[in-house]
Scaffold this motif. Structure first.
Motif, short mmCIF file in Angstrom:
data_model
loop_
_atom_site.label_atom_id
_atom_site.label_comp_id
_atom_site.label_asym_id
_atom_site.label_seq_id
_atom_site.Cartn_x
_atom_site.Cartn_y
_atom_site.Cartn_z
N LEU A 1 3.71 2.78 -6.75
CA LEU A 1 3.18 1.69 -7.78
C LEU A 1 3.30 2.15 -9.03
O LEU A 1 3.74 1.73 -10.01
N THR A 2 3.09 3.52 -9.44
CA THR A 2 3.05 4.07 -10.73
C THR A 2 4.00 5.45 -10.74
O THR A 2 4.11 6.05 -9.61
N GLU A 3 4.58 5.83 -11.81
CA GLU A 3 5.67 6.90 -11.91
C GLU A 3 4.55 8.11 -12.24
O GLU A 3 3.60 7.88 -13.05
N ILE B 1 11.19 -3.76 -3.72
CA ILE B 1 9.83 -4.35 -4.12
C ILE B 1 9.30 -5.28 -3.26
O ILE B 1 7.87 -5.07 -3.39
N ILE B 2 9.96 -6.48 -2.61
CA ILE B 2 9.11 -7.20 -1.84
C ILE B 2 8.74 -6.54 -0.69
O ILE B 2 7.40 -6.91 -0.33
N ARG B 3 9.22 -5.71 -0.24
CA ARG B 3 8.70 -4.84 0.97
C ARG B 3 7.71 -3.99 0.59
O ARG B 3 6.66 -3.89 1.36
N GLN B 4 7.72 -3.43 -0.81
CA GLN B 4 6.50 -2.89 -0.94
C GLN B 4 5.10 -3.55 -1.34
O GLN B 4 3.95 -3.24 -0.95
N VAL B 5 5.41 -4.64 -1.73
CA VAL B 5 4.29 -5.63 -2.04
C VAL B 5 3.89 -5.77 -0.72
O VAL B 5 2.44 -5.97 -0.44
N GLU B 6 4.52 -6.13 0.23
CA GLU B 6 4.13 -6.52 1.70
C GLU B 6 3.34 -5.48 2.34
O GLU B 6 2.20 -5.61 2.82
N SER B 7 3.57 -4.29 2.03
CA SER B 7 2.96 -3.09 2.53
C SER B 7 1.81 -2.81 1.94
O SER B 7 0.66 -2.36 2.63
N GLU B 8 1.58 -3.09 0.73
CA GLU B 8 0.57 -3.04 -0.18
C GLU B 8 -0.67 -4.24 0.21
O GLU B 8 -1.80 -3.80 -0.08
N GLY B 9 -0.22 -5.26 0.95
CA GLY B 9 -1.11 -6.17 1.24
C GLY B 9 -1.42 -7.31 0.21
O GLY B 9 -0.64 -7.13 -0.87
#
Length: 373
Positions: free
Chosen positions: A180-182, A285-293
């Motif tokens: 999510l952040t660097e 990005i989309i997969r990460q948003v999905e995994s983060e809920g």
């Protein structure tokens, strides 16, 4: 019923090619599946008939999940393959999802009939360029062998072994993370975090929209020139100028539209190349948003990003019908005079690239709808 608990192979081919080959393409899939099972004592689920609802259901289920790691996509490459919008869309869709997981190797093309330009990769054709970069299997001579000959059976065995090796290697690959952040102490050359990628994509989306608008304007300019040329031919016929008058009008049309055609070709290449390049990142990005809920999906950045993607997809759909009609009319123009043929080829290629790009964007939209539903 899905088979997502085991290895699967999706074969992408045109039915006409299989008909011309008297069913040899489908039989090759069965032979490889049987050889895979003989080697591993495990079944390789083969999906062949895209008209079967199970093909589509399993396809979407696998590319939407980490099970892509146990899924092989095997396009059967022929000249007709590149003329199939459905086959092109499948290559682009699978390639993007596989690359977003670091699993490019799962796309395994079989060059079944030689295609001019495939070895070097025609950059004016995004799908051909993508295929040419893969370590494809060359069956251009093997397809002429008797299916029961030792040479053919040995080739089937080698290909089945390669599938086993690919699945073994990819089973050990972890999907690349999108933080999510660097990390403040991280090397600046490392992969950007999700927010950085989202900002980059957000900046690019309006640019792609502008490219589509310019493409539509250029198509309109060419279309108006073609109409005026047709009117001039009518006036020429009325004067009794005959075929010589028509040929003169055609040559004038070719010279008139040449700059616009070059611009159209450049826009198409730039548009599709950039979309294919950034496709894996946006899917990550989309997969990460999905995994983060839901919390990640409801952030201001995510909401704005999703909104822009949907708008881009909707605007593209509005233009697709006119692009398709434009592409369909080009074949007739190519037969008018040899001076028109190279121009028609460039215009058909540019229209195809825009349609390919729309398929990529609509895949983003589909995944966003699933994540936010």
């Amino acid at each position: 019923m899905t088979t997502n608990n085991g290895a699967a192979g999706f074969w992408s081919y045109t039915h006409r090619d299989d008909e011309i080959e008297d069913g040899r393409i489908r039989r090759l899939a069965a032979k490889i599946s049987n050889e895979f099972e003989a080697i591993t004592a495990e079944e390789l689920h083969v999906f062949l008939d895209k008209a079967d609802i199970k093909w589509g259901d399993e396809w979407r289920n696998r590319i939407d999940s980490a099970l892509t790691g146990s899924t092989l996509f095997i396009p059967i490459i022929t000249p007709r393959f590149f003329k199939s919008d459905e086959c092109r869309r499948e290559v682009l869709t699978f390639s993007g999802h596989a690359a977003s997981l670091g699993l490019d190797e799962l796309l395994l093309p079989i060059l079944y009939i030689n295609v001019p330009g495939i070895e070097k990769g025609d950059e004016s054709d995004d799908v051909m360029a993508l295929i040419s970069k893969r370590q494809y299997e060359d069956w251009t001579q093997l397809r002429l062998e008797d299916e029961n000959s030792p040479k053919y059976r040995q080739a089937v065995h080698r290909l089945a072994v390669r599938l086993v090796e690919i699945l073994e290697r990819t089973a050990e690959i972890e999907p690349p993370p999108v933080p999510l952040t660097e990390d403040a102490d991280s090397d600046s050359e490392e992969e950007p975090g999700m927010l950085e990628m989202m900002v980059e994509a957000e900046a690019a989306l309006p640019r792609w929209g502008a490219t589509m608008s310019e493409f539509a304007e250029t198509v309109s300019i060419i279309g108006n020139a073609v109409k005026e040329s047709a009117a001039e031919m009518g006036r020429s016929d009325a004067r009794g100028a005959g075929f010589a008058g028509r040929l003169r009008a055609t040559h004038q049309l070719a010279e008139l539209i040449k700059p616009s055609v070059e611009r159209l070709s450049g826009l198409g290449e730039q548009y599709s190349a950039e979309l294919v390049k950034i496709d894996p990142g946006i899917l990550r990005i989309i997969r990460q948003v999905e995994s983060e809920g839901s919390e990640a999906g409801e952030t201001e950045q995510a909401q704005e990003f999703f909104k822009t993607v949907r708008e881009l997809a909707q605007n593209g759909r509005k233009n697709m019908e006119s692009y398709q009609e434009f592409s369909n009319t080009l074949q007739g123009l190519a037969g008018m005079s040899k001076s028109m043929r190279p121009l028609m080829g460039k215009m058909r290629g540019a229209a195809q690239q825009i349609m390919d790009g729309q398929a990529v964007i609509e895949e983003w939209e589909r995944r966003i709808d699933e994540v936010t539903s």
